[in-house]
Enzyme design. Sequence first.
Site, PDB file in Angstrom:
ATOM      1  N   TYR A  14       0.914  -1.346   0.103  1.00 36.71           N
ATOM      2  CA  TYR A  14      -0.048   0.180   0.044  1.00 36.71           C
ATOM      3  C   TYR A  14       0.738   1.298  -0.012  1.00 36.71           C
ATOM      4  O   TYR A  14       1.530   1.363   0.898  1.00 36.71           O
ATOM      5  CB  TYR A  14      -0.987  -0.185   1.199  1.00 36.71           C
ATOM      6  N   ALA A  20     -18.423   0.401  -1.104  1.00 33.77           N
ATOM      7  CA  ALA A  20     -18.423   0.470  -2.585  1.00 33.77           C
ATOM      8  C   ALA A  20     -17.940   1.829  -3.042  1.00 33.77           C
ATOM      9  O   ALA A  20     -18.379   2.342  -3.858  1.00 33.77           O
ATOM     10  CB  ALA A  20     -19.831   0.338  -2.787  1.00 33.77           C
TER      11      ALA A  20
HETATM   12  N1  LIG Z   1      -7.552  -8.090  -0.112  1.00 37.56           N
HETATM   13  C1  LIG Z   1      -7.400  -7.046  -1.260  1.00 37.56           C
HETATM   14  O1  LIG Z   1      -6.981  -7.462  -2.390  1.00 37.56           O
HETATM   15  C2  LIG Z   1      -7.955  -5.741  -0.941  1.00 37.56           C
HETATM   16  C3  LIG Z   1      -7.889  -4.930  -1.991  1.00 37.56           C
HETATM   17  C4  LIG Z   1      -8.527  -3.414  -1.900  1.00 37.56           C
HETATM   18  C5  LIG Z   1      -8.718  -2.984  -0.658  1.00 37.56           C
HETATM   19  N2  LIG Z   1      -8.222  -3.866   0.502  1.00 37.56           N
HETATM   20  C6  LIG Z   1      -8.366  -3.239   1.896  1.00 37.56           C
HETATM   21  O2  LIG Z   1      -9.685  -3.172   2.041  1.00 37.56           O
HETATM   22  C7  LIG Z   1      -9.858  -1.893   2.634  1.00 37.56           C
HETATM   23  C8  LIG Z   1     -11.255  -1.133   2.013  1.00 37.56           C
HETATM   24  O3  LIG Z   1     -11.412  -0.938   0.588  1.00 37.56           O
HETATM   25  P1  LIG Z   1     -11.726   0.223  -0.250  1.00 37.56           P
HETATM   26  O4  LIG Z   1     -10.964   1.238   0.336  1.00 37.56           O
HETATM   27  O5  LIG Z   1     -11.772  -0.401  -1.546  1.00 37.56           O
HETATM   28  O6  LIG Z   1     -13.252   0.202   0.358  1.00 37.56           O
HETATM   29  P2  LIG Z   1     -14.414   1.209   0.648  1.00 37.56           P
HETATM   30  O7  LIG Z   1     -14.358   1.463   2.167  1.00 37.56           O
HETATM   31  O8  LIG Z   1     -15.451   0.649   0.147  1.00 37.56           O
HETATM   32  O9  LIG Z   1     -14.142   2.613  -0.052  1.00 37.56           O
HETATM   33  C9  LIG Z   1     -13.012   3.514   0.613  1.00 37.56           C
HETATM   34  C10 LIG Z   1     -12.468   4.199  -0.585  1.00 37.56           C
HETATM   35  O10 LIG Z   1     -13.492   5.082  -1.157  1.00 37.56           O
HETATM   36  C11 LIG Z   1     -13.036   6.420  -1.047  1.00 37.56           C
HETATM   37  N3  LIG Z   1     -14.441   7.232  -1.056  1.00 37.56           N
HETATM   38  C12 LIG Z   1     -14.659   8.198  -1.892  1.00 37.56           C
HETATM   39  N4  LIG Z   1     -15.907   8.666  -1.653  1.00 37.56           N
HETATM   40  C13 LIG Z   1     -16.360   7.925  -0.552  1.00 37.56           C
HETATM   41  C14 LIG Z   1     -17.514   7.990   0.408  1.00 37.56           C
HETATM   42  N5  LIG Z   1     -18.513   8.905   0.274  1.00 37.56           N
HETATM   43  N6  LIG Z   1     -17.844   7.418   1.391  1.00 37.56           N
HETATM   44  C15 LIG Z   1     -16.643   6.439   1.548  1.00 37.56           C
HETATM   45  N7  LIG Z   1     -15.587   6.262   0.887  1.00 37.56           N
HETATM   46  C16 LIG Z   1     -15.350   7.137  -0.135  1.00 37.56           C
HETATM   47  C17 LIG Z   1     -12.240   6.517   0.153  1.00 37.56           C
HETATM   48  O11 LIG Z   1     -11.574   7.824   0.081  1.00 37.56           O
HETATM   49  P3  LIG Z   1     -11.422   8.718   1.465  1.00 37.56           P
HETATM   50  O12 LIG Z   1     -10.249   7.985   2.102  1.00 37.56           O
HETATM   51  O13 LIG Z   1     -10.950  10.021   0.696  1.00 37.56           O
HETATM   52  O14 LIG Z   1     -12.508   8.753   1.926  1.00 37.56           O
HETATM   53  C18 LIG Z   1     -11.263   5.407   0.058  1.00 37.56           C
HETATM   54  O15 LIG Z   1     -10.390   5.547  -0.906  1.00 37.56           O
HETATM   55  C19 LIG Z   1      -8.696  -1.072   2.035  1.00 37.56           C
HETATM   56  O16 LIG Z   1      -8.195   0.042   2.772  1.00 37.56           O
HETATM   57  C20 LIG Z   1      -7.688  -2.160   2.139  1.00 37.56           C
HETATM   58  O17 LIG Z   1      -7.257  -2.089   3.383  1.00 37.56           O
HETATM   59  C21 LIG Z   1      -8.028  -4.915   0.360  1.00 37.56           C
END
Ligand SMILES: NC(=O)c1ccc[n+]([C@@H]2O[C@H](COP(=O)([O-])OP(=O)(O)OC[C@H]3O[C@@H](n4cnc5c(N)ncnc54)[C@H](OP(=O)(O)O)[C@@H]3O)[C@@H](O)[C@H]2O)c1
Length: 298
Positions: free
Chosen positions: A41, A213
């Site tokens: 990351y 999402a």
């Molecule tokens: N195992 C894997 O392959 C894998 C892959 C991807 C992720 N992950 C892990 O899972 C975690 C969550 O994944 P994710 O970040 O894709 O999930 P998420 O919680 O669905 O989305 C959060 C992301 O979306 C952005 N975002 C934009 N507008 C938003 C809103 N209105 N509300 C919430 N978020 C918004 C956030 O930016 P802001 O920070 O600016 O709010 C952040 O970058 C990651 O941090 C990582 O630790 C694992």
Amino acid sequence: MGLGGAWDRTPYTASDIDHAEAAVEAALDAGITRFDHADIYRFGKSEAVFGEVLARASGLRERIEIQTKCGIRLAEDDRPGLYDLRADTILARVRESLARLRTDVIDTLLLHRPDPLADPDEIAKALHTLHDEGLVRRFGVSNMSAAQITRLQACLDIPLTVDQLEMSLARRDWVEAGVLVNTPAAAGLGFPEGTLEHCAAQGIELQAWGPLARGRYTNGEPSPAADLARKLARRHDTTPETVLLWWLQRHPAGIVPVVGTSRPERIRACRDAAVRTTELSHEEWYELWIAARGAPLP
Ligand SMILES: NC(=O)c1ccc[n+]([C@@H]2O[C@H](COP(=O)([O-])OP(=O)(O)OC[C@H]3O[C@@H](n4cnc5c(N)ncnc54)[C@H](OP(=O)(O)O)[C@@H]3O)[C@@H](O)[C@H]2O)c1
């Protein structure tokens, strides 16, 4: 994944550390004490700024759990990104993560993605070494199927305790696959068949990445699912973010959302998912699912 500044090898800054500290404080306020990392990351900078936060706050390490991952090499210059679960790579990456995180032990280490060239016996040897040396307490996988978990577990004396997969109201194939099982609509669904059931039966924690999402239902854009999430939030005196997480948590497989936002106000909006048990009724859960899929169930 949102901590540490740009996705490149430029050094992180003091403001990146402040950003991480604010996110960690908001998480603790919201009742969240487990933090998900990966060696890749922000090219290691997510772990590094987190290590800086730990160094600033005495006693914090003992109050939290740290999970990290290894097994992916990012693309750089003319080298393609690839997966690498060779034993020497696992051992080296974990030692680097420990140094960046400024901790002696990782609570849970996940193998980030399957490496088709990896020998399960070799992976197991590396994991046993890390465990015997006291560097990692527990192990799990990510983006793997039940069959892959079973194959690896057969070589391991230590139980695999986690599978982290993409699951959300937008990425619904984890639930669609089981319901559309004998219909043509099931073709093309990406979720590995039987994985949910395998994990639930074996006591393997299912973690959902991407659970909000990426803001699709909470960024202010109207849609039937976003509108319903808001309405349900009002009814249950909570936030739409919590409703989205409750939707995952309502499933009996015991799904644990891995919230990705690093913005304090959005982290706090998830608080009720950490401190209150899901309140969605049977009917509300289905209504939200149907609103998101945009078509009635078969
Ligand atoms: N195992 C894997 O392959 C894998 C892959 C991807 C992720 N992950 C892990 O899972 C975690 C969550 O994944 P994710 O970040 O894709 O999930 P998420 O919680 O669905 O989305 C959060 C992301 O979306 C952005 N975002 C934009 N507008 C938003 C809103 N209105 N509300 C919430 N978020 C918004 C956030 O930016 P802001 O920070 O600016 O709010 C952040 O970058 C990651 O941090 C990582 O630790 C694992």
